[in-house]
Design an enzyme around this catalytic site. Sequence first.
Site, PDB file in Angstrom:
ATOM      1  N   TYR A 142       0.863  -1.189   0.000  1.00  0.00           N
ATOM      2  CA  TYR A 142       0.000   0.000   0.000  1.00  0.00           C
ATOM      3  C   TYR A 142       0.895   1.233   0.000  1.00  0.00           C
ATOM      4  O   TYR A 142       1.479   1.591   1.013  1.00  0.00           O
ATOM      5  CB  TYR A 142      -0.906  -0.065   1.228  1.00  0.00           C
ATOM      6  N   LYS A 172      -1.270  -1.135  -4.248  1.00  0.00           N
ATOM      7  CA  LYS A 172      -2.299  -0.091  -4.185  1.00  0.00           C
ATOM      8  C   LYS A 172      -1.530   1.225  -4.249  1.00  0.00           C
ATOM      9  O   LYS A 172      -0.898   1.636  -3.289  1.00  0.00           O
ATOM     10  CB  LYS A 172      -3.106  -0.186  -2.894  1.00  0.00           C
TER      11      LYS A 172
END
Length: 308
Positions: A142, A172
Amino acid sequence: MAPQKKLQGLVAATITPMTQNGEINLSVIGQYVDYLVNEQGVKNVFVNGTTGEGPSLSVQERKQLAEEWVAKGKDKLDQIIIHVGALSLPESKGLAKHAAEIRADGIAVIAPSFFKQVNKDGLVAFLREVASEAPGIPFYYYHIPPLTGIKISVEELLDGMKEQIPTFQGVKFSDKDLLDFGRCVKKNNQGQLVLLYGVDEQLLSALIMGADGAVGSTYNYLGRASNLLLEAFSNGDNVLAQKYQFSTQEFLSFVIAQGFGVAQTKAVMTLVSGIPMGPPRLPLLSASEEFIARVKARLEGVKNCPYS
């Protein structure tokens, strides 16, 4: 790790519903799942991330939320990704192990960000330790440098990441640096990784660059319009896709000017869905009544998008 359907399309970064007393409200998660699927056409979720106030929750609360999403999303959602990042390595490892035990579809980890003198080797070592606790499910990094302050490019991280973390499946990417994102897409020329974009107002730009899909807070309440954008893009109708993007941008530009964050997202979601999301956890304060009043009219314009 068992083969799994590729994570793609829209992924809603879920909100954590809370009571007026600031306790997590598990009782509405089932309703939330049905709303995402039936009203927004969104069947993937990213739980306990930034939108979900993950860093403000206790480890036990995060586990309870993960359990509830997995239980209520079974046979309704395609994939449930649990964010397990934390400043503490033992806590992050414990959350990863728990996510695997409850049969989540994947885990994600944000860069620990209190100590800013983090280099690539240290970050990868941290991620490897966490991922090792969930060896049977996909692992996603992330990337959100505007919040973490950790500005190691994802392109740099991709070098050797799969070799060090066998379960590594993708990123992400929550940053506006489309240069870095584009170089990641080029490096991923075999399509072995999933590259999900996390800046909702730039979704179309990321799709043109080669994104597989997107993770974001607006897909909680603008999922239907964003799915139409994806459909138009997939059909090669970039003019129509652009119109959908402009429509969502117009709304986001308005709310950002009002001051837009987790608290305001909870207020918007409550307005659109009718599901009480409650206040944010301190130190964040609830959205003002003025914000709610101003946003209500604007939401109608997006909801009744003329391109639908």
